[in-house]
Write an enzyme that holds these catalytic residues in place. Structure first.
Site, short mmCIF file in Angstrom:
data_model
loop_
_atom_site.label_atom_id
_atom_site.label_comp_id
_atom_site.label_asym_id
_atom_site.label_seq_id
_atom_site.Cartn_x
_atom_site.Cartn_y
_atom_site.Cartn_z
N SER A 127 0.80 -1.23 0.00
CA SER A 127 0.00 0.00 0.00
C SER A 127 0.83 1.28 0.00
O SER A 127 0.28 2.38 0.02
CB SER A 127 -0.93 0.01 1.21
OG SER A 127 -0.16 -0.18 2.39
N THR A 168 -1.92 3.78 4.02
CA THR A 168 -0.92 4.83 3.83
C THR A 168 -0.01 4.97 5.04
O THR A 168 -0.46 4.76 6.16
CB THR A 168 -1.69 6.17 3.66
OG1 THR A 168 -2.49 6.05 2.50
CG2 THR A 168 -0.79 7.36 3.59
N THR A 208 1.85 7.11 -0.20
CA THR A 208 0.96 5.97 -0.45
C THR A 208 0.96 5.57 -1.92
O THR A 208 1.31 6.38 -2.79
CB THR A 208 -0.49 6.35 -0.05
OG1 THR A 208 -1.32 5.21 -0.05
CG2 THR A 208 -1.09 7.38 -0.98
N ARG A 235 -6.76 8.46 -10.68
CA ARG A 235 -7.34 8.85 -9.38
C ARG A 235 -6.22 9.30 -8.42
O ARG A 235 -5.17 8.68 -8.31
CB ARG A 235 -8.09 7.67 -8.78
CG ARG A 235 -8.74 7.96 -7.42
CD ARG A 235 -7.89 7.51 -6.27
NE ARG A 235 -8.60 7.58 -4.98
CZ ARG A 235 -8.01 7.41 -3.80
NH1 ARG A 235 -6.73 7.14 -3.74
NH2 ARG A 235 -8.69 7.50 -2.68
N VAL A 236 -6.49 10.40 -7.73
CA VAL A 236 -5.58 10.88 -6.68
C VAL A 236 -6.39 10.97 -5.39
O VAL A 236 -7.52 11.47 -5.40
CB VAL A 236 -4.99 12.26 -7.06
CG1 VAL A 236 -4.27 12.89 -5.89
CG2 VAL A 236 -4.06 12.13 -8.26
N THR A 277 -5.46 8.53 7.07
CA THR A 277 -5.38 7.31 6.26
C THR A 277 -6.80 6.80 6.05
O THR A 277 -7.72 7.18 6.77
CB THR A 277 -4.50 6.25 6.99
OG1 THR A 277 -4.43 5.08 6.18
CG2 THR A 277 -5.05 5.88 8.34
N GLY A 278 -6.96 5.97 5.03
CA GLY A 278 -8.30 5.46 4.75
C GLY A 278 -8.83 6.02 3.44
O GLY A 278 -8.05 6.48 2.60
N GLY A 295 -9.63 8.19 0.86
CA GLY A 295 -9.19 9.56 0.68
C GLY A 295 -10.29 10.53 0.29
O GLY A 295 -10.28 11.70 0.69
N1 ASP Z 1 -5.76 7.56 1.94
C1 ASP Z 1 -5.25 6.78 0.85
C2 ASP Z 1 -5.98 7.12 -0.41
O1 ASP Z 1 -7.16 7.37 -0.37
C3 ASP Z 1 -5.35 5.32 1.06
C4 ASP Z 1 -5.11 4.81 2.43
O2 ASP Z 1 -4.76 5.47 3.35
O3 ASP Z 1 -5.30 3.65 2.64
O4 ASP Z 1 -5.37 7.08 -1.44
#
Ligand code: ASP
Length: 326
Positions: free
Chosen positions: A82, A185, A203, A213-214, A236-237, A239
């Site tokens: 990741s 991330t 990440t 995609r960003v 994180t998570g 986005g």
């Molecule tokens: N936040 C990151 C994204 O959306 C992914 C992640 O943290 O798992 O790209």
């Protein structure tokens, strides 16, 4: 054109800014009870990253150097699915990387949709230090990296990520999965012995995302925010949900109002729930924050988010973030 008049105006403004900076430095001077240096970072991989960050912090180094070197450990680990070039690809098989960095002066740099570069965080730092810009993306970011002596890694995917992608292609279904390997991330924030804060976030983004995609991770104020008067936060998570509420900027502003790091993170999570209650049940978002006193805290939507803390008192321990949904 700079006229004499505008020059005088500018000089007066600059002088005023310096005095504001000096007076605010006094106002926010740090009590001796502050826990510093300290570094905190997201998820289990944060522990290895903290080790390198701590080497710099414990030797009296700058938080900015610590967070860059720290997250580079995770970027270089090709087993990590990741972060960095070991990350899971997008739907078309491209591993596209996002990263940003921010220092105590609100200098910041960011790269997004960058391919074939082992250390996106170092390119983000170069954007911050060598350009008048904040963000470079895609081909432009790659060219900038190559022009500055970075090399292009030849492989498209690691054997592991290639295998996982080919498996995914069999059904090619896109469902964000709460909290598992498809998002993780590394976000890291630190305070050095001088009481200065910095942060870094890097990440490969959500697995099997649309090409182009960003997420939040390279967006200043979403995946990372640092205000040296108040504190720093990272996310994180999913986005998209973090961007929607300018997540880490919100967390820092809530700390400015006097909220503890954990309560600030909790309020940001609650904002996500309030805006989209149904959707929030099936998503993960976690915030992690550090304030100027060296206090830290986290909060997330779902259980399972944890973070690593390294200070003189807490030697790189994992802590579970409290969650909105139990
Ligand atoms: N936040 C990151 C994204 O959306 C992914 C992640 O943290 O798992 O790209």
């Amino acid at each position: 054109m700079t006229t004499r008049r505008s020059f005088i105006k500018w000089s007066a403004l600059s002088a005023a800014m310096v005095s504001v900076r000096n007076s605010s430095a006094k106002k926010f001077s740090i009590p001796s009870s502050v826990t510093k240096p300290i570094v905190i970072s997201t998820w289990k991989h944060g522990q290895d990253a903290n080790v390198d960050a701590w080497k710099i912090l414990s030797a009296g180094g700058r938080a900015l150097d610590a967070v860059e070197k720290g997250v580079m450990v995770t970027e270089a680990d090709l087993r990590n699915l990741s972060v960095g070039l070991g990350g899971l690809p997008d739907r078309d098989g491209h591993v596209t990387l996002d990263a940003c960095i921010m220092d105590e002066w609100a200098n910041c740099g960011s790269v997004a949709f960058l391919e074939h570069i082992k250390h996106p965080i170092s390119i983000a730092r170069l954007v911050m230090e060598k350009t008048p810009h904040v963000m470079l993306v895609g081909e432009g970011a790659l060219k900038f990296a190559l022009d500055h002596g970075f090399s292009k890694e030849k492989f498209d995917r690691t054997p592991e990520s290639d295998k996982a992608w080919k498996e995914w292609l069999k059904k090619a279904e896109y469902k964000p999965i709460v909290n598992f390997e498809n998002h993780d991330t590394i976000g890291m924030v630190a305070m050095d012995v001088n009481g200065n804060l910095s942060g870094a976030c890097t990440t490969s983004g959500m697995a099997y995302k649309l090409h182009g995609r960003v997420g939040d991770s390279p967006i200043i104020g979403a995946g990372l925010y640092v205000d040296n008067e108040v504190g720093a936060a990272t996310a994180t998570g999913t986005g998209e949900e973090v961007i929607r509420i300018c997540g880490t900027h919100l967390v820092v502003e809530l700390m400015r109002q006097g909220k503890s790091p954990e309560n600030a993170c909790r309020e940001a999570v609650e904002r996500i729930v309030k805006k989209q209650p149904e959707k929030s049940k099936n998503l993960q978002v976690g915030f992690l924050a550090l304030n100027k006193n060296g206090e830290y805290g986290a909060y997330c939507l779902q259980t399972g988010f944890n973070y690593a803390v390294y200070s003189n008192e807490i030697k790189n321990e994992m802590i579970d973030g409290k969650s909105f949904y139990k």
